[in-house]
Design an enzyme around this catalytic site. Structure first.
Site, mmCIF file in Angstrom:
data_model
loop_
_atom_site.group_PDB
_atom_site.id
_atom_site.type_symbol
_atom_site.label_atom_id
_atom_site.label_comp_id
_atom_site.label_asym_id
_atom_site.label_seq_id
_atom_site.Cartn_x
_atom_site.Cartn_y
_atom_site.Cartn_z
ATOM 1 N N GLY A 194 0.840 -1.191 0.000
ATOM 2 C CA GLY A 194 0.000 0.000 0.000
ATOM 3 C C GLY A 194 0.870 1.234 0.000
ATOM 4 O O GLY A 194 2.067 1.157 0.282
ATOM 5 N N CYS A 210 5.319 -6.054 1.607
ATOM 6 C CA CYS A 210 5.650 -4.626 1.597
ATOM 7 C C CYS A 210 4.976 -3.900 2.764
ATOM 8 O O CYS A 210 5.316 -4.150 3.908
ATOM 9 C CB CYS A 210 5.233 -4.073 0.235
ATOM 10 S SG CYS A 210 6.344 -2.850 -0.348
ATOM 11 N N TYR A 211 3.988 -3.047 2.508
ATOM 12 C CA TYR A 211 3.314 -2.370 3.621
ATOM 13 C C TYR A 211 2.788 -3.404 4.621
ATOM 14 O O TYR A 211 2.854 -3.208 5.843
ATOM 15 C CB TYR A 211 2.155 -1.526 3.080
ATOM 16 C CG TYR A 211 1.414 -0.750 4.149
ATOM 17 C CD1 TYR A 211 1.973 0.391 4.705
ATOM 18 C CD2 TYR A 211 0.159 -1.157 4.596
ATOM 19 C CE1 TYR A 211 1.302 1.110 5.694
ATOM 20 C CE2 TYR A 211 -0.523 -0.449 5.580
ATOM 21 C CZ TYR A 211 0.054 0.680 6.122
ATOM 22 O OH TYR A 211 -0.604 1.383 7.094
ATOM 23 N N HIS A 266 7.483 -7.560 -4.185
ATOM 24 C CA HIS A 266 6.153 -7.970 -4.666
ATOM 25 C C HIS A 266 6.230 -9.306 -5.408
ATOM 26 O O HIS A 266 6.517 -9.323 -6.600
ATOM 27 C CB HIS A 266 5.577 -6.899 -5.593
ATOM 28 C CG HIS A 266 5.162 -5.667 -4.863
ATOM 29 N ND1 HIS A 266 3.934 -5.539 -4.253
ATOM 30 C CD2 HIS A 266 5.834 -4.523 -4.591
ATOM 31 C CE1 HIS A 266 3.859 -4.374 -3.652
ATOM 32 N NE2 HIS A 266 4.997 -3.734 -3.840
ATOM 33 N N GLU A 289 3.888 -11.052 -6.452
ATOM 34 C CA GLU A 289 2.742 -11.237 -7.351
ATOM 35 C C GLU A 289 2.975 -10.688 -8.751
ATOM 36 O O GLU A 289 2.234 -11.008 -9.671
ATOM 37 C CB GLU A 289 1.487 -10.599 -6.738
ATOM 38 C CG GLU A 289 1.493 -9.073 -6.627
ATOM 39 C CD GLU A 289 2.220 -8.537 -5.385
ATOM 40 O OE1 GLU A 289 3.021 -9.277 -4.796
ATOM 41 O OE2 GLU A 289 1.999 -7.370 -5.022
ATOM 42 N N SER A 332 -23.714 -7.309 -24.756
ATOM 43 C CA SER A 332 -23.046 -6.540 -25.810
ATOM 44 C C SER A 332 -22.466 -7.472 -26.856
ATOM 45 O O SER A 332 -22.093 -7.045 -27.932
ATOM 46 C CB SER A 332 -21.921 -5.707 -25.196
ATOM 47 O OG SER A 332 -20.890 -6.574 -24.770
ATOM 48 N N GLY A 333 -22.360 -8.741 -26.505
ATOM 49 C CA GLY A 333 -21.709 -9.664 -27.422
ATOM 50 C C GLY A 333 -20.242 -9.829 -27.076
ATOM 51 O O GLY A 333 -19.584 -10.744 -27.546
ATOM 52 N N GLY A 334 -19.710 -8.954 -26.258
ATOM 53 C CA GLY A 334 -18.328 -9.089 -25.803
ATOM 54 C C GLY A 334 -18.203 -10.286 -24.864
ATOM 55 O O GLY A 334 -19.202 -10.849 -24.425
ATOM 56 N N ASP A 383 -17.244 -10.596 -21.751
ATOM 57 C CA ASP A 383 -17.699 -10.487 -20.358
ATOM 58 C C ASP A 383 -19.210 -10.634 -20.234
ATOM 59 O O ASP A 383 -19.706 -11.397 -19.404
ATOM 60 C CB ASP A 383 -17.264 -9.145 -19.759
ATOM 61 C CG ASP A 383 -15.780 -8.900 -19.931
ATOM 62 O OD1 ASP A 383 -15.048 -9.883 -20.150
ATOM 63 O OD2 ASP A 383 -15.351 -7.733 -19.868
ATOM 64 N N SER A 384 -19.949 -9.903 -21.077
ATOM 65 C CA SER A 384 -21.398 -10.015 -20.939
ATOM 66 C C SER A 384 -21.877 -11.363 -21.462
ATOM 67 O O SER A 384 -22.859 -11.914 -20.973
ATOM 68 C CB SER A 384 -22.123 -8.843 -21.611
ATOM 69 O OG SER A 384 -22.005 -8.903 -23.005
ATOM 70 N N LYS A 422 -9.657 -11.145 -17.139
ATOM 71 C CA LYS A 422 -10.117 -11.581 -18.456
ATOM 72 C C LYS A 422 -9.803 -13.047 -18.748
ATOM 73 O O LYS A 422 -10.653 -13.782 -19.255
ATOM 74 C CB LYS A 422 -9.443 -10.692 -19.509
ATOM 75 C CG LYS A 422 -10.109 -10.708 -20.849
ATOM 76 C CD LYS A 422 -11.418 -9.999 -20.758
ATOM 77 C CE LYS A 422 -11.870 -9.301 -21.978
ATOM 78 N NZ LYS A 422 -12.906 -8.325 -21.632
#
Ligand code: XMP
Length: 516
Positions: A58, A85-86, A172, A174, A226-228, A230-231, A371
């Site tokens: 952070g 870290c933090y 880090h 990650e 939307s056709g994408g 995600d949706s 994604k």
């Protein structure tokens, strides 16, 4: 509502831009992990008995007034803790050690070497490349702790109390720049916390279906499709959970890519048998956007017209209680909705701001996913490659890739060029590997060229391909020159009105992926 599944890892967020990456890396290891605010509800975090806690990095200093604190339960729960870290500084401070400002900030790549045997660094190379980003450092270790690794700048690059299973790392693990970062997280999760690798797309689907059914019961749900990717995945997931209780509205605003509107109807209505309303509103959007060139103005107009069109369809349906959205984690962070320290970059387009008479409760089953995780879930739901491997596409569509004024003719030009580019990448096997997002951008800039014996004076096109894991940072893709040459020639030859093609070599930051 977050609920950590039994035996997972709770990541406590202190505002680092990498916090979600920690959870995602752990899910990659097959262990369930979720992020919680540092001042979140303790009962909620602990309801399903996490196997361990990770305290994120952070921007604060532990001694600064109002600095975010360690939740009380972390140290009394008798579960393993890894502070990053933090998070490491908090742990040190809370357990009686001393933290102070380092004389030099350490930022960027660093090499660390082992200082003592530990399960955290067991099996790793003697020298590790890691990514540092910190100002403060540990001055005195808390009782029971010892240094496990050192860097040239900090003698306590990794620390641990092996008896109590408390660990801290100054770097880090990650981020991709920490070469063996995943191995360190893997050691923490499997050796120290004793987790089992059980998380998978199928497990996610099973859990999500259970939560959606419990939330929705016998009510109706509306989804803007939307056709994408995600949706589409959100729709398929909710349809799997509640079938005909879901109705999808697809707004055809004329800003989609070539063949996309037809494909959405064919797949979702015809193949998957979902209730789908296709609302054609091309003229409305084009006239609303007439003469508008400013990017944020375009986004706002599209957002409003989208809401109007969507609301009109929603009002026709009676008794809908829930609105589902395909929000994924990068949308959340870019819209700065969930972290106290993040900043708004672009106003992202979603079905926000619905009128007062349309009050829905939200369902966002993919809100914590990246994604690539969404794609895995889509494939596990049986969606075709053509849908799952769709190029990511922004809500405002081609409007923010058609710079300058939007006209049907310019949109058609852009659609044709974009299709040539994306098809060539697909044929070269570069859509799934080698690029994360690829598209064309039409510029409102004319330049002189020569076609045959004639002078041409036409618009210029930009090709953009980026590599990225998470869309929060990105690099431009090093595409083969031969492919660029072929695409450039084909576009100039086949698409009237474009006589020059360029390739965008800007990374994010400082650029963004889209041009507007
Ligand atoms: P930028 O341009 O911000 O894009 O680097 C990051 C990712 O987000 C997509 N993007 C959007 N997605 N609504 C969306 O749903 C939007 O308004 C929007 N703007 C950008 C972009 O395509 C990229 O994948």
């Amino acid at each position: 509502m977050h609920e950590l599944k039994r035996g997972g890892i709770a990541v406590i967020d202190y505002g680092s831009q990498y916090t979600q990456l920690i959870a995602r890396r752990i899910r990659e290891l097959g262990v369930y992990s979720e992020v919680f605010a540092f001042d979140g509800d303790a009962d909620q975090i602990n309801r399903h008995e996490p196997a361990g806690y990770i305290l994120s990095g952070g921007p604060n200093s532990v001694y600064a007034p109002g600095a975010p604190q360690l939740p009380g339960f972390v140290l009394v729960a008798d579960r393993p803790v890894l502070g990053i870290c933090y998070g490491m500084q908090l742990l040190t401070d809370a357990l009686g050690g001393r933290v102070s400002a380092a004389s030099e900030r350490e930022y960027g790549p660093a090499t660390i070497t082992h200082a003592a045997q530990s399960p955290l660094l067991d099996g790793l190379q003697p020298e590790l490349q890691v990514w540092m980003s910190h100002g403060d450092r540990i001055e005195a270790l808390p009782p029971g702790f010892k240094s496990l690794a050192r860097s040239s700048n900090s003698p306590q690059a990794a620390i641990g109390d092996l008896e109590r299973n408390l660990y801290g790392v100054q770097f880090h693990p990650e981020v991709q720049h920490s070469a063996q970062g995943s191995a360190i997280l893997s050691n923490f999760v499997f050796r120290i916390c004793g987790c089992l690798a059980k998380w998978s797309a199928d497990a996610f689907i099973r859990d999500a279906i259970g939560s959606i059914r419990a939330q929705v019961r016998n009510e109706r749900v509306l989804l803007a499709l939307s056709g994408g990717v995600d949706s589409a995945v959100t729709g398929a997931l909710i349809h799997r959970a509640i079938g005909d209780q879901l109705t999808c509205v697809f707004v055809d605003h004329g800003l989609l890519r070539k063949g996309e509107a037809e494909q959405v109807v064919a797949v979702f209505r015809d193949e998957l048998g979902m209730n789908l309303i296709a609302a054609r509103a091309v003229e409305t959007f084009l006239s609303g956007l007439q003469g508008v060139t400013e990017p944020e103005a375009k986004r706002k107009i599209i957002g409003k017209l989208f809401v109007d069109t969507f609301s009109r369809e929603a009002r026709r349906l009676q008794g809908v209680r829930f609105l589902a959205q395909g929000t994924i984690y990068p949308d959340v962070i870019e819209s700065a909705a969930d972290s106290k320290s993040a900043k708004t970059i672009k106003s992202h387009h979603n079905v926000g701001g619905l009128p007062d008479d349309l009050r829905f409760e939200l369902i966002e089953p993919l809100r914590d996913c990246f994604k690539d995780e969404v794609r895995k879930i889509g494939l596990a739901l049986g969606l075709s490659d053509a849908i799952v491997w769709r190029q990511p596409f922004p809500g405002p569509g081609l409007a923010i890739r058609c710079l300058g004024e939007i006209t049907w003719q310019r949109l058609e030009k852009l659609r044709a060029a974009d299709a040539i580019y994306v098809d060539a990448l697909r044929d070269a096997g570069l859509l799934r590997r080698g690029t994360a997002q690829s598209f064309a951008v039409l510029l409102p800039v004319k330049s002189v060229g020569v076609m045959g014996d004639n002078r041409s004076y036409e618009e210029a096109l930009v090709l953009r391909s980026v590599t990225t894991d998470d869309f929060m940072t990105a690099d431009w893709a090093r595409l083969p020159y031969e492919l660029l040459a072929k695409v450039s020639a084909q576009i100039v030859n086949e698409v009237p009105g474009i006589n020059r093609v360029t390739y965008d070599i800007t990374s994010k930051p400082p650029g963004t992926i889209e041009w507007e």
